[in-house]
Each structure stands twice: as C-alpha cells, then as structure tokens.
Scaffold this active site. Structure first.
Site, PDB file in Angstrom:
ATOM      1  N   PRO A   7      -1.716   4.937  -4.505  1.00 33.62           N
ATOM      2  CA  PRO A   7      -1.247   5.014  -2.889  1.00 33.62           C
ATOM      3  C   PRO A   7       0.036   6.003  -3.293  1.00 33.62           C
ATOM      4  CG  PRO A   7      -0.743   2.842  -3.911  1.00 33.62           C
ATOM      5  CD  PRO A   7      -1.530   3.686  -4.900  1.00 33.62           C
ATOM      6  N   MET A   8       0.066   7.371  -3.221  1.00 34.95           N
ATOM      7  CA  MET A   8       1.292   7.943  -3.305  1.00 34.95           C
ATOM      8  C   MET A   8       1.710   8.457  -2.022  1.00 34.95           C
ATOM      9  SD  MET A   8       0.101  10.286  -6.814  1.00 34.95           S
ATOM     10  CE  MET A   8       1.865  10.966  -6.683  1.00 34.95           C
ATOM     11  N   GLN A  68      -2.773  -0.472   2.135  1.00 35.94           N
ATOM     12  CA  GLN A  68      -1.792  -1.083   1.509  1.00 35.94           C
ATOM     13  C   GLN A  68      -0.518  -1.175   2.747  1.00 35.94           C
ATOM     14  OE1 GLN A  68       1.298   0.951  -1.034  1.00 35.94           O
ATOM     15  NE2 GLN A  68       0.328  -0.143  -2.694  1.00 35.94           N
ATOM     16  N   CYS A  98       7.390   0.055  -4.807  1.00 37.78           N
ATOM     17  CA  CYS A  98       7.905   1.550  -4.481  1.00 37.78           C
ATOM     18  C   CYS A  98       9.486   1.680  -4.899  1.00 37.78           C
ATOM     19  CB  CYS A  98       7.815   1.480  -3.093  1.00 37.78           C
ATOM     20  SG  CYS A  98       8.556   3.314  -2.234  1.00 37.78           S
ATOM     21  N   LYS A 139       0.591  -4.477  -6.028  1.00 42.71           N
ATOM     22  CA  LYS A 139       0.995  -3.314  -6.897  1.00 42.71           C
ATOM     23  C   LYS A 139       2.569  -3.727  -7.215  1.00 42.71           C
ATOM     24  CE  LYS A 139       0.781   1.585  -8.149  1.00 42.71           C
ATOM     25  NZ  LYS A 139       2.057   1.855  -8.224  1.00 42.71           N
TER      26      LYS A 139
END
Length: 308
Positions: A7-8, A68, A98, A139
């Site tokens: 997930p960018m 997400q 993040c 994550k």
C-alpha cells in the site's frame, strides 16, 4: 510463496493495482491507507480508495484487495473496520509503518511503534469487531527511532489476535535508505508464531531469494520494486525474464487506457511522470526519456514519445 502488492500512499491507487495485477504474480493487494480519526467514515470514502469493492473486492483479474486503515483510536478503527468488511473488503490491514511526518504528528503510523500496549489495544479492538472468518493484519517497521521494541511490538500484535504481520525491515528513522535489515525479521520470527511477510529493498528475483533466506520467511510484499520493474512479481514467482525497455514502453502506452481527470488536472501525464521516477532505477533509457517528458502536459503528446 505469497506475493502482496504494498500500500503505497499516493502511488498505488486502484488503477495501478489493476495494471500490475494484470501483469501477474500478485496474490493480494492492500489499498492506500484510509485515515480514521474519531468518526464513522461514509461509504463513499471506502469506495473512493477501493473501487474494487464494487467488484466484490477483486481487481479485474480476480486478485483480492484488502482495505488498510490508519489511526490511533481503537474504537473508531474497529467501527470502520466493520464497515470495510461489510462493503466487501477481503480482511482489514492496520498501518503502523507509515513514516510520513504529517501522519506521525497526528499520532498515526510508525509513531505508534513506541507504544506496544497501544498496538495491542488497536489490534484487539479490530479483531473483536471483525467476524472471525476475515483476516485482521498489520504492517510495521522495525521501530520508530531504533529496534529496541521490534520483538515486543510483534508479540503485542500477535497476542491481540492478528492473522499475520508484514515487517518492513527498517525503522522510521531509516526511512527508505538501504539496506533493509532482513535478518531482523528472522529474530522476530524466532520470538513469535504469527505468520510474517517480509518487505523492503526487493528489486529483483535475486533480492527476493536473499530476503527469504535471511528473514526465514516464505512470503514477501513488493512496493517500489514493482514500480521499477513492472513484472517483478512474475519474475520472482514464475521465473519470467524481467521486462525489456520496449516492453515497459508498451505497458506505459497501455496505461493511457486509464486516463481520467481529477480535481487537480489530467491524471495520466502526472502519474506517468511519477512512475518514471521508479523506472529510472532499473532502466537507463527511462532517465533520458523522462527529460523529454517532464514538461509535457498533454496525454497524446506523451503517448507519441512513448510509441516512437
């Protein structure tokens, strides 16, 4: 081996997910994060970030997509996780990795890696709220400023009932500077039983094999590497020959089929230029072509250059 598309935020949107899953090799996609503060988000937010929900949570090639969420409030994350599942998400992922300053200032993302008890509370609340047949995953990075809590954080997430854990093998302070510390994932594995997915600095099949060997995991997540080499997942999983530059150019031309207009202007030229910033890492030809494209704003003009 399971390969997940990372997930960018601001990069891997639903259009890029569709393009890369058409190329092949991916088993699952995770959306860009949906920010949760202290409210139940309307359905339109979930559909905007994950249009695949209109297709029962699948890309056009049948790859599952998982929503997400990012935030710090266990209750509201749980409420929004329930809604994501109800709309068709294949599980829910929680973002504790993040590194963006704006996100961390608001007590979201990697900043939470300083507080294992908070990670536990969030994962536990979401796990309790989501039906047991749906995965709740997370994550993380190895830590915020250092790795002192790496194992404790993973144990907290495991104790709270998470289904699996993606570990980006760098701290927030490391950012995206190489190397990625894959052996640290092996240390975490030695102290937990939760399934782990390795992430970070995988640019080739050789990197993937080294990561698997050093991390003692079999599953990986690809982010920047998949943008730099569009068929990286297929090269790793099936042994496909890495795309040559003419094949990448053909893919870029096909990308014009995704041309849309956004509030900030034409989508395609901006996204193509963004994609080139990654392609330059693998293809010397991309650097030269980018110098030609960088000032262009017309999609047809860009396609002419790509097709030459």
């Amino acid at each position: 081996m399971k390969i997940i598309l990372a997930p960018m935020e601001g990069v891997v949107d639903h259009l890029m997910r569709d393009m890369l899953t058409q190329v092949g090799g991916f088993d699952l996609c995770v959306t860009e994060f949906i920010r949760v503060v202290a409210t139940q988000l309307p359905d339109k937010v979930f559909y905007r970030m994950c249009p695949e929900l209109h297709n029962e949570g699948y890309t056009s090639t049948g790859v599952k997509v998982k929503v997400q969420l990012l935030g710090q409030d266990p209750y509201w994350l749980a409420q929004n996780a329930q809604r994501a599942i109800a709309l068709g998400s294949h599980g829910v992922d929680l973002n504790f990795g993040c590194p963006a300053k704006t996100v961390n200032k608001s007590k979201g993302g990697a900043v939470l890696l300083q507080y294992p008890e908070t990670l536990y509370d969030i994962v536990k609340a979401v796990r309790d709220a989501v039906p047991s047949e749906h995965e709740v995953t997370a994550k993380v990075r190895l830590g915020y400023e250092d790795t002192s809590l790496a194992i404790e954080n993973a144990q907290a997430i495991e104790s709270a009932g998470a289904s699996s854990l993606v570990v980006h093998a760098r701290t927030k302070t490391d950012g995206y500077r190489p190397p990625a510390y894959w052996p640290w994932i092996a240390k975490i594995k030695a102290n937990t039983t939760i399934p782990l997915i390795a992430n970070g600095e995988i640019w080739s099949q050789k990197d993937a094999l080294a990561c698997i060997e050093q991390s003692h995991t079999s599953d990986i997540m690809l982010g920047r590497g998949a943008l730099a080499l569009p068929n990286l997942a297929a090269a790793i999983k099936f042994g496909h020959k890495p795309y040559e530059w003419h094949e990448v150019k053909s893919l870029l031309v096909d990308y014009t089929g995704y041309e849309i207009y956004s509030e900030k202007g034409l989508y395609f030229p901006n996204r193509i230029k963004q994609w080139f910033s990654y392609l330059k890492k693998q293809y010397p030809e991309a650097q030269e072509m980018f110098m030609t494209l960088r000032r262009m704003k017309d999609a047809d003009e860009i396609v002419k250059v790509l097709s030459a």
